[in-house]
Design an enzyme around this catalytic site. Structure first.
Site, PDB file in Angstrom:
ATOM      1  N   TYR A 195      92.436  13.766   9.100  1.00  0.00           N
ATOM      2  CA  TYR A 195      92.065  13.685  10.508  1.00  0.00           C
ATOM      3  C   TYR A 195      90.959  12.646  10.662  1.00  0.00           C
ATOM      4  CZ  TYR A 195      94.471  18.210  10.999  1.00  0.00           C
ATOM      5  OH  TYR A 195      95.395  19.223  10.989  1.00  0.00           O
ATOM      6  N   LEU A 211      99.492  26.098  21.969  1.00  0.00           N
ATOM      7  CA  LEU A 211      99.615  25.887  23.410  1.00  0.00           C
ATOM      8  C   LEU A 211     100.607  24.777  23.733  1.00  0.00           C
ATOM      9  CD1 LEU A 211      95.847  26.221  24.386  1.00  0.00           C
ATOM     10  CD2 LEU A 211      97.621  27.969  24.404  1.00  0.00           C
ATOM     11  N   GLY A 212     101.410  24.390  22.734  1.00  0.00           N
ATOM     12  CA  GLY A 212     102.438  23.393  22.975  1.00  0.00           C
ATOM     13  C   GLY A 212     102.116  22.019  22.439  1.00  0.00           C
ATOM     14  N   PHE A 222     101.365  18.333  22.132  1.00  0.00           N
ATOM     15  CA  PHE A 222     101.466  17.157  22.990  1.00  0.00           C
ATOM     16  C   PHE A 222     102.403  17.384  24.175  1.00  0.00           C
ATOM     17  CE2 PHE A 222     100.593  15.559  18.651  1.00  0.00           C
ATOM     18  CZ  PHE A 222      99.314  15.096  18.898  1.00  0.00           C
TER      19      PHE A 222
END
Length: 291
Positions: free
Chosen positions: A62, A213-214, A216
């Protein structure tokens, strides 16, 4: 006992809060480069620990290195109760891609890079990242996972897990060495791992959904919106609360670069869902498209 929603779970011999924190969003756009607000990123990490979170998920890829170095700057020396989970198996290219890097020498280097950037002598938990941006891909993980098992025997890793894995790869990994978690994409609309979650729960193995939460493509559902309206809550809060209710072995690692949003996520995950709410949410159709 944790006052965070969901209480705690044990990863091997490590007790962590079921509500954790995913550090990926602390890097710059595309998970590349430094954050626009470095002090804000450090503040989020410190707030997470101050609020009682004892499970932080990261990776040296990252940034690369950015989130690990932020974690070290914000929190080192680490509280004894804090457990940092990282992953190996991919690097970054100049275009922001995630080319696989799962040869033994690649994995050894990545483990040492994580140790260095986090300022640790041993990593609490390392997930082997499999597949690609399209999702899990079939194929043997034996050589790669055996390398991590060797590093575990050498004392550089406490516990092992797999990420972005097929059910067959989970089984293959468990035939090589014990795993304490599986980290796959899963949320209200993406339910392919329902049976796997239940089997892992029966065996005491954690399931850690990424993109809860999905990711992208944020979750959108008329049923989710309806339940949220009844509860006077944000749809994303309802989605987090449903995940904690779904199975006791699910650990949440939603990410954010905002302290206010972090507190909102915690409050949302603690929403009380009625049996009717849960039934309505359970019936949201599966999303079969790759994310």
């Amino acid at each position: 006992m944790s006052t965070l929603p969901g209480g705690t779970w044990t990863l091997g011999d490590l007790t962590v809060t079921r509500f954790g924190y995913g550090a990926m969003q602390l890097a710059g756009p595309g998970v590349m480069g430094p954050p626009a607000d470095r002090e804000g990123a450090l503040a989020v990490l410190r707030e997470a620990v101050d609020l009682g979170i004892t499970h932080i998920d990261t990776s040296d890829a990252y940034g690369p290195r950015v989130t690990n170095e932020l974690i070290r700057e914000a929190l080192h020396p680490y509280p004894a109760s804090l457990h940092i989970v990282t992953k190996v198996g991919a690097t970054r290219d100049e275009q922001g891609g995630w080319p696989p890097a799962r040869r033994p020498d690649d994995l050894r280097r990545q483990v040492h890079d994580n140790l260095d950037s986090l300022g640790l002598d041993v990593l609490d938990l390392v997930n082997l990242r499999l597949g690609n941006a399209e999702g899990p891909q079939a194929g043997s993980l034996a050589e790669a996972f055996e390398t991590l098992a060797e590093l575990q025997q050498e004392g550089l890793i406490r516990h092992l897990g797999v990420s972005n894995a097929t059910e067959g790869q989970v089984a293959e990994a468990r035939s090589i060495a014990p795993i304490v978690c599986v980290q796959n994409m899963y949320n209200l609309a993406h339910r392919h791992d329902d049976k796997l979650i239940d089997r892992l729960a029966a065996d005491g193995v954690a399931y850690v959904p990424f993109f809860p939460l999905g990711g992208f493509t944020p979750l959108q559902s008329s049923a989710l919106s309806a339940v949220a309206a009844r509860l006077d809550a944000a749809p994303m809060s309802v989605a987090l609360a449903w995940l904690l209710r779904r199975s006791p072995n699910i650990l949440l690692i939603p990410g954010t670069s905002s302290t206010a949003h972090l507190r909102e996520n915690i409050a949302g995950a603690g929403l009380a869902l009625s049996p009717e709410d849960v039934t309505e949410l359970d019936n949201i159709g599966l999303d079969s498209s790759p994310a």
